[in-house]
Enzyme design. Structure first.
Site, PDB file in Angstrom:
ATOM      1  N   CYS A 171       0.811  -1.224   0.000  1.00 51.47           N
ATOM      2  CA  CYS A 171       0.000   0.000   0.000  1.00 51.47           C
ATOM      3  C   CYS A 171       0.842   1.270   0.000  1.00 51.47           C
ATOM      4  O   CYS A 171       0.640   2.169  -0.824  1.00 51.47           O
ATOM      5  CB  CYS A 171      -0.989  -0.015   1.159  1.00 51.47           C
ATOM      6  SG  CYS A 171      -0.255   0.098   2.809  1.00 51.47           S
TER       7      CYS A 171
ATOM      8  N   HIS B 251      -2.732   1.298   6.927  1.00 49.55           N
ATOM      9  CA  HIS B 251      -3.059   1.203   5.498  1.00 49.55           C
ATOM     10  C   HIS B 251      -3.181   2.609   4.926  1.00 49.55           C
ATOM     11  O   HIS B 251      -3.592   3.542   5.616  1.00 49.55           O
ATOM     12  CB  HIS B 251      -4.359   0.431   5.288  1.00 49.55           C
ATOM     13  CG  HIS B 251      -4.634   0.091   3.855  1.00 49.55           C
ATOM     14  ND1 HIS B 251      -3.862  -0.798   3.144  1.00 49.55           N
ATOM     15  CD2 HIS B 251      -5.572   0.542   2.980  1.00 49.55           C
ATOM     16  CE1 HIS B 251      -4.327  -0.902   1.904  1.00 49.55           C
ATOM     17  NE2 HIS B 251      -5.364  -0.083   1.772  1.00 49.55           N
TER      18      HIS B 251
ATOM     19  N   HIS C 173      -5.695   1.817  -4.430  1.00 48.86           N
ATOM     20  CA  HIS C 173      -4.807   1.287  -3.389  1.00 48.86           C
ATOM     21  C   HIS C 173      -4.392  -0.139  -3.705  1.00 48.86           C
ATOM     22  O   HIS C 173      -4.962  -0.808  -4.564  1.00 48.86           O
ATOM     23  CB  HIS C 173      -5.485   1.352  -2.009  1.00 48.86           C
ATOM     24  CG  HIS C 173      -6.608   0.376  -1.823  1.00 48.86           C
ATOM     25  ND1 HIS C 173      -6.890  -0.222  -0.621  1.00 48.86           N
ATOM     26  CD2 HIS C 173      -7.537  -0.113  -2.682  1.00 48.86           C
ATOM     27  CE1 HIS C 173      -7.939  -1.016  -0.723  1.00 48.86           C
ATOM     28  NE2 HIS C 173      -8.350  -0.974  -1.958  1.00 48.86           N
TER      29      HIS C 173
END
Length: 379
Positions: A286, A334, A346
């Protein structure tokens, strides 16, 4: 982003299709709960050979699969936290290696300088030996020539100052050399500690992913299908709740010039696999995706999602614009890039690819902005 992203409408059209078909359906990490749907009763058709109904096994109750989904989310979340720790240790190790290389250069330079000073001192000692071992000032005192005595006095003073200066320089060079050596040793200890931290994080990542894969391997096809449906329902429920706040009417649709470049980079990575610790060009995690996207816009940012949260400028969600980064979960484990129209790009988790999802499909911690350019700059 008009004028900044030539493919903006094409991207958004693709986003709409993907969201409808796959992305919002499977964001990779969805923590909101979907309402339980009653499990279907056992089917009594088609008929068996003797006319009696052939019963199909009843799928596990939704609550069991929902519990499994939550367990998988927890495992992947723990893997994401460990991935951030791994990336942080890797980043520190790179910097420490560079610092050690520089210290070694300074050590080599210090040794050369010290050797040169020693050679000069040795030459002075040899010259004194050749004159019978008497210091110049003594030889001048014994001289019978007054003019030679007077002329030589200045040279003696200069020589004394030069000798003292050389000795002082040798002392400083020796001290610097010791300091460089001590610093290099300290950096090596830190490097080894970071290598251990990285190795520990790697073990945690692999353990969590293996546990998640083991859980999923026990499911039959219909159970996997229903699990995917639960993920879709959870993501859609969370996204709908977020949009119902009216947030979309407040959000900006234009990026800065650098933000537009970062969005274009992230868009070009769609479909590439998630791999923990990866920074491209073929795979990403990520924060690897977001950091490389902004690097492509000539604006380097921290490598990990936690450091991006700590170091970058925080902005209110209502002021969010394309190119900004949304940080998710309470521990900033994240990160995704906002691309407009309530959507993000993402790299979700192992087993998934870089994809588009609803910006509200996961719990938002906050939003950060890498650059300070005005929206629409360069348009």
């Amino acid at each position: 982003m008009r004028g900044l992203l030539p493919s903006r409408r094409g991207v958004l059209a693709a986003v709409t299709v993907v969201c409808a078909v796959t992305v919002l359906a499977a964001p990779g990490t969805a923590f909101a709960h979907a309402p339980a749907t009653p499990a279907p009763a056992a089917s009594s058709s088609p008929q068996g050979p003797a006319g009696s109904p052939t019963l199909r096994p009843t799928p596990p109750p939704n609550k069991d699969l929902e519990a499994l989904r939550e367990r998988l989310d927890k495992l992947y979340h723990d893997a994401a936290v460990a991935t951030d720790a791994y990336n942080a240790a890797e980043e520190k190790a790179r910097k420490q290696s560079a610092e050690i290389d520089e210290l070694h250069r300074q050590i080599d330079e210090g040794r050369r300088k010290l050797d040169e000073l020693k050679d000069r001192a040795g030459a002075a000692a040899r010259a004194q030996y050749r004159t019978g071992g008497l210091p110049p000032e003594v030889r001048l005192v014994l001289s019978d020539d007054p003019e030679q005595f007077l002329n030589g006095t200045g040279l003696v003073l200069q020589g004394q100052r030069a000798t003292k200066g050389m000795l002082a320089e040798m002392t400083r060079a020796q001290q610097d050399l010791r300091q460089y050596t001590d610093d290099a040793s300290a950096q090596w200890r830190k490097l080894e500690a970071n290598r251990k931290a990285k190795a520990d994080a790697k073990k945690t990542i692999q353990k969590r992913i293996a546990a998640a894969e083991k859980l999923q391997s026990r499911l039959q096809k219909r159970e996997m299908k229903r699990l995917a449906e639960l993920e879709r329902e959870a993501a859609l429920k969370a996204q709908t709740a977020w949009l119902d706040t009216g947030i979309l009417t407040k959000l900006k649709d234009r990026a800065s010039e650098q933000g537009g470049k970062a969005v274009a980079f992230a868009t070009a990575q769609l479909g590439k696999p998630y791999v923990w610790g990866a920074e491209g060009p073929d795979t990403y995690d990520c924060s690897g995706l977001t950091s490389q996207a902004w690097a492509s816009a000539d604006h380097p940012i921290p490598r990990t999602s936690q450091e991006q949260w700590k170091q970058l400028k925080h902005v209110d969600i209502k002021d969010m614009r394309p190119g900004d980064l949304i940080i998710y979960f309470h521990d900033a484990s994240h990160v995704a890039m906002y691309v407009g129209d309530g959507t993000i790009i993402h790299a979700p988790r192992p087993g998934r690819t870089v994809t588009v999802a609803g910006a509200g499909s996961m719990p938002i911690l906050g939003v950060v902005r890498p650059d300070t350019g005005k929206a629409g700059d360069g348009s």
